[in-house]
Design an enzyme around this catalytic site. Structure first.
Site, PDB file in Angstrom:
ATOM      1  N   ASP A 323       0.821  -1.210   0.000  1.00  0.00           N
ATOM      2  CA  ASP A 323       0.000   0.000   0.000  1.00  0.00           C
ATOM      3  C   ASP A 323       0.855   1.261   0.000  1.00  0.00           C
ATOM      4  O   ASP A 323       2.027   1.256   0.372  1.00  0.00           O
ATOM      5  CB  ASP A 323      -0.895   0.017   1.242  1.00  0.00           C
ATOM      6  CG  ASP A 323      -0.085  -0.116   2.510  1.00  0.00           C
ATOM      7  OD1 ASP A 323       0.863  -0.940   2.532  1.00  0.00           O
ATOM      8  OD2 ASP A 323      -0.366   0.612   3.485  1.00  0.00           O
ATOM      9  N   GLU A 324       0.252   2.327  -0.454  1.00  0.00           N
ATOM     10  CA  GLU A 324       0.766   3.682  -0.278  1.00  0.00           C
ATOM     11  C   GLU A 324       2.215   3.865  -0.703  1.00  0.00           C
ATOM     12  O   GLU A 324       2.965   4.599  -0.074  1.00  0.00           O
ATOM     13  CB  GLU A 324       0.625   4.111   1.203  1.00  0.00           C
ATOM     14  CG  GLU A 324      -0.812   4.110   1.677  1.00  0.00           C
ATOM     15  CD  GLU A 324      -0.954   4.542   3.131  1.00  0.00           C
ATOM     16  OE1 GLU A 324      -1.937   5.221   3.436  1.00  0.00           O
ATOM     17  OE2 GLU A 324      -0.089   4.197   3.955  1.00  0.00           O
ATOM     18  N   ASN A 325       2.577   3.200  -1.772  1.00  0.00           N
ATOM     19  CA  ASN A 325       3.891   3.483  -2.326  1.00  0.00           C
ATOM     20  C   ASN A 325       3.728   4.542  -3.400  1.00  0.00           C
ATOM     21  O   ASN A 325       3.130   4.288  -4.446  1.00  0.00           O
ATOM     22  CB  ASN A 325       4.516   2.220  -2.922  1.00  0.00           C
ATOM     23  CG  ASN A 325       5.760   2.549  -3.710  1.00  0.00           C
ATOM     24  OD1 ASN A 325       6.554   3.403  -3.289  1.00  0.00           O
ATOM     25  ND2 ASN A 325       5.923   1.911  -4.858  1.00  0.00           N
TER      26      ASN A 325
END
Lengths: 716, 716
Positions: A323-325
């Site tokens: 997530d959230e890269n």
């Protein structure tokens, strides 16, 4: 507005008879404290006495896990009833109080397709628990304990017939131990709580920017340098997994990558997409460091790492986060850009997909199924990957349509400090979904997520419990079980049961208050703290930024996310406005409450003055006193029906709007109830002179939407 | 009568200024919360601010133990002040807030001759802690934490010069884990509490009739069959010992023999003096089974056992118990009788001496010094054995005269439920002892004893703490530190500090009350529970016999052994009777207290009615209401000076005598204070019509022994 009539009667009269005191005919009508509610539940006449002659027999399969699964509830039963319980299990099913009939061990490693069903029949003579697996017995015994009731003469379990099985096979709790470390004993008591409400997956978020929490023998520096020494040894991990298995709970580890990976880079900066050195991240939020997916040595290290982790964690699934890269390090790395051009990788999303496919092969090689957050879903992804959705039910449904198994976490983010009712009404498979049966079967369940930015061993229990019990019911019980009032009635009972397992959600509130007030008697502070809740969403960090190294011992850490006192107050206001025959009873109770706010213990002021930690609580106390006055005035107007001073309503509503603003990272949970009273007082004033009965008729009509009291419509 | 004026003012006014708020001249006068009180303590003008710039430097020796010994207090400090504390230790002693100057590591294994002294100098600019050993630093940092104070603007440590060292080198706490097992985490938090008050010996009572609690690899069945699976693995033992060493605490194991040994005989019945089989003892008391000291295979087994234990436990001493062996099995064993005749052993005492000498040689061979209870003392015993006296200071002095080292435990039996004041005034080396200096040096110190019949992980903390802190002061501080009032004032502060270490003596009270009342709001029950104490001595077992398998979750388990509320009440009564200028203040407060008893929350009755576990608490509640009425009547007579109804005094005293009897295994701690008021009311009635001032004069004169108010002597 949430109300709770039964609870309310509890406060008013404290005379709710225990089930056993009611005549048989009534006790057959459902009124129980079971959570989650069983699939099929039928009360029968009479009850089974639980006295010192209680004993257990096993008829059929038995193994070590089953033995300890029977012994633990016996100890807990003894603790409830206060007398010794015979813990020698016999095979004499004819005379035993409780007979366990188990058909087999179940899976050697708890699995998503484990059979968890059970049948529990309690007669006045005997209880019989039937289950295909030891896990079914574990579930059924929790139900049996929750059935325990008492009257003056002693303890009993009502006669009942239960056929139970879960609605969803994946019922999890994510515990993030990366932002703040939680020692093994915290994990164990959390597992006890999970088992009590029939959750079956501990999702252990073990690595993130702020910490690498697991010993890796092949790469020991990962934990040594990435954790301040706060990590689990492999022995501790195995111990927690065994503890979970004993309770029929799977343990799914998460190693978040390629973003959320700063803690890896402290010891292995060469894996990053930008030059190091790196340090353990102390802030909270989303950070730039990410693995460099173009490096072959990254995959070599991950292969070695997952080889070891695959042996350490026996579960079929392994969660790789994903997530959230944001890929900003990738954008600025010319080597990576060059690689993308060469391979025809169009954008960062595609580059992450490339990484995930490499990762998928590594996990496959080590016998694991890959799992990740929404972001990992790309067309090329094999169908046996599981998607965990933080984006929402729609994103999950989309994955299901594509043929992916998935679980829902959106709506179950307990770190956001919303009340249980909000989470309770979120369904992984909402009514009216357009999924066909086959697609719907891909929705495996859901997970509550205890993200770790603001929790430590002292306050984590009050963040997880009791709210997670309501979520557990959503995952286990039928979709039709959705009465919020009844959920809250049962939740208060379950909360005490959870405490008896060693959880500190109640007891630690006073510990924090004693510490920050430096006094033994926290009663004056408690009045205030019980009426506020921590600010919602991610506002705490905005209002009072802290690093992960700072202590968590402020007023907000004592406050709890779902104020019971506020809920009770709402019940009283609702009763006052809708229950004409008992108008005076409700009014007198509300008067007592508001007077206690107006006349706040003077010691509170002195405590606040003397404590640097309470400096910002002063305005809260002042506002509470004013709300007490407002409540009393409103009650007085409502009682008398006299006209209101010019501008009274607006000035009070303005005040309440102001008082509703966060201070000391908490906010009053009682504003809606007081506001409702103010509005009611104003509408009452429009009818001045009329008797309360007449007014009540109008309120009722108003509430049912037929007319509006403020319209002065004269319909009865 | 115990009174506590400062505390009392605290209740009345809650306005005791923090040290820092006082003018400098006053703050130099001693008024601190240190426990134990340091040997030499001088307050200086000013104080050192503790803010977010706080940091530590080490100047001189450092090692891993020292580093963690500095890191822990920094974390605790952060938790107290609520903001992040820089935990990176520098070597820049010029600018650091706290400078640690340590000269060396101290003993590799904590030993009885460890140097524990330290010097702490705090100026307005800097604190400097000097110590010859890391253990001295550990002791000094606890003092530094206890000095932390605050005012509205923030936290500070008063400027002070302290030179400190212990009066006795052996300051212990015995924890009996045989009667009830205490898991490693309980031992660890107990060690935290011990370190906080500078205790330095954990005496671990590991085996007894009711349990064999340590893994022995050579004889694994000892623990497996002798413990219900509740025993420490060797890894756990090593872990606890390392935890203790980190805190400068020795761990002395006790393996009680030849009596108190039933748990050994479950797996090894052949060692007994009467034929088996044996089972784990579930009762409490003294039991007959004893080793057969005539069997050579006994010594062979003990040799193997102690060989392994000698390696596991690094301390120089090993405790072999030796108490309460009545030898009845010996009397009835013809083989043993034959052996005694052959060897010319005259009686059982001599036979035990024979056994001890064999044991002594085994321990010696494995490098250990033997230690045991009074009974082991026989003329043949070598002089390097240490005697632990449960019989009394005289028995100990006798041993010292014979040249034996010894420690006192008589007077420190905290399981007997006496108040801290009683233990506090017992001195291992009483003033006026006839020991010469050399003999006195044999008195090494003392140990509080937490015998385990009535404790479990939930209630053990409230049995050990905070009372043991007062005993710790007796062992550390000068004999002249013996002001009971001041001890209690400081003990209330220390109690909160102990809670912050994770101890549950406060928080678990409500847990038990919530469980037995099955309600969230325990306030009504708490009023009652705070005024009672568990019955003293060994009366609980007589009043309500239980086995060690039964739960400990009755009203008595929530009650605490040293009622703070009763002490405060005594302070109020004492103030009323002696402090004429504030007569009305005290009277009004007492009225509030007594009215709250008379008008007990009606919910209490309903709780008691609804709970089988509270059935026997009903009479207590009724008596408390009556005591409230009696108190109010007495106050009214004292205020008015009107005559008393015929027989009032005697009927009230009769009632109080009855109300003082144990019920529900607890007894009222407030009887003496109420009785004193009744007596005062009667003496006041003899002077009817006189003004309170006149009466007060007489009371005062009476109190100082010059005259008796009831004599109506007219001297002023």
């Amino acid at each position: 507005m949430k109300t709770n009539k039964s609870l309310l009667l509890g406060i008013l009269l404290l005379q709710i008879p225990a089930t056993g005191q009611e005549p048989v005919a009534q006790s057959v009508i459902k009124k129980h404290n079971l959570m989650p509610v069983p699939a099929v539940l039928r009360f029968l006449p009479g009850s089974l006495n639980i006295d010192s002659s209680f004993n257990v027999a096993v008829d059929g399969f038995s193994d070590d896990r089953l033995k300890s699964a029977i012994d633990r509830p016996c100890r807990r039963l003894a603790n409830q009833v206060g007398f010794e319980i015979n813990r020698k299990v016999s095979t004499d099913s004819a005379t035993a109080t409780l007979v366990i009939k188990c058909q087999g061990a179940g899976k050697p490693v708890p699995a998503v397709d484990e059979t968890e069903s059970y049948w529990l029949e309690v007669t006045t003579r005997q209880a019989v628990l039937n289950a295909p697996t030891a896990v079914g017995v574990i579930r059924g015994l929790e139900t049996f304990l929750q059935l325990l009731d008492r009257d003056q003469t002693g303890y009993f379990v009502p006669a009942v017939s239960i056929q139970d099985k879960p609605r969803f096979p994946w019922r999890g709790l994510l515990v993030d131990v990366a932002r703040h470390f939680e020692p093994p004993e915290v994990m164990k008591r959390t597992l006890d709580g999970m088992a009590a409400v029939k959750l079956n997956v501990l999702h252990w978020h073990l690595t993130d920017d702020q910490g690498f929490r697991v010993e890796c023998r092949r790469y020991p520096d990962l934990a040594k340098q990435g954790s301040d020494g706060l990590y689990y040894t492999q022995d501790q991990i195995r111990d927690v997994i065994a503890y979970a298995r004993d309770r029929g709970i799977r343990v799914v580890p998460e190693f978040d990558m390629p973003g959320h990976a700063t803690s890896w880079l402290v010891s292995h900066p060469e894996l990053a997409s930008a030059p190091g050195p790196y340090q353990i991240e102390r802030g909270m939020g989303i950070f730039l460091p990410a693995f460099d997916p173009t490096r072959e040595d990254l995959y070599k290290l991950l292969d070695g790492f997952f080889a070891e982790m695959a042996l350490l964690f026996p579960d079929e699934y392994m969660h790789i986060g994903g997530d959230e890269n944001e890929g900003k390090q990738w954008d600025q790395n010319t080597k990576i850009q060059e690689f993308m051009k060469q391979k025809g990788i169009e954008n960062n999303h595609a580059l992450q997909a490339y990484f995930n496919q490499r990762l998928f092969k590594i996990l496959k090689k080590h016998g694991k199924r890959m799992m990740g957050w929404d972001e990992i879903l790309t067309p090329e992804l094999p169908k046996d990957v599981v998607i965990q959705s933080w984006r929402g039910a729609q994103s999950l449904a989309q994955a299901a349509k594509l043929g992916y198994d998935g679980i829902l976490s959106s709506g179950y983010y307990i770190d956001l400090m919303y009340p249980a009712s909000k989470h309770y009404l979120v369904d992984p498979l909402a009514a009216g979904s357009d999924l066909d049966e086959q697609q719907a079967a891909h929705i495996l369940g859901g997970e509550a997520t205890m993200w770790g930015e603001w929790v430590n061993p002292e306050n984590i229990d009050s963040r997880i419990w009791p709210r997670t019990a309501a979520i557990a019911e959503r995952f286990w019980s039928q979709a039709s079980i959705n009465d919020v009032n009844d959920m809250y009635r049962r939740l208060e009972v379950v909360s005490r049961e959870l405490e008896d397992l060693g959880l500190g959600h109640e007891r630690n509130v006073d510990v924090i208050l004693r510490r920050i007030s430096r006094t033994s008697d926290t009663a004056p502070l408690r009045t205030l703290v019980d009426l506020v809740e921590p600010v919602k969403e991610y506002n705490r960090g905005r209002l009072h930024p802290q690093t992960t190294l700072a202590p968590l011992t402020r007023l907000v850490d004592a406050a709890r996310p779902d104020s019971q006192a506020a809920r009770h107050l709402e019940g009283l206001v609702d009763g006052l406005l809708s229950d004409a025959p008992r108008f005076e009873l409700y009014r007198d109770h509300l008067r007592t409450v508001f007077a206690s706010w107006r006349d706040l213990d003077p010691r509170l002021d002195r405590m606040i003055e003397a404590s640097p930690a309470l400096q910002d609580a002063g305005p809260l106390a002042q506002d509470l006193e004013e709300m007490g006055r407002i409540g009393l005035e409103a009650l007085s107007f409502i009682t008398s029906g006299n006209g209101l001073p010019q501008g009274w309503k607006q000035s009070k509503l303005d005040f309440l709007a102001k008082a509703g603003k966060p201070r000391a990272e908490v906010e009053f949970a009682v504003i809606p109830a007081v506001r409702e009273l103010v509005v009611a007082a104003s509408s009452r004033a429009d009818l001045n002179g009329t008797a309360p009965e007449e007014w009540h008729k109008r309120v009722k009509a108003n509430a049912s939407g037929k007319t509006s009291a403020s319209n002065s419509s004269s319909s009865p």
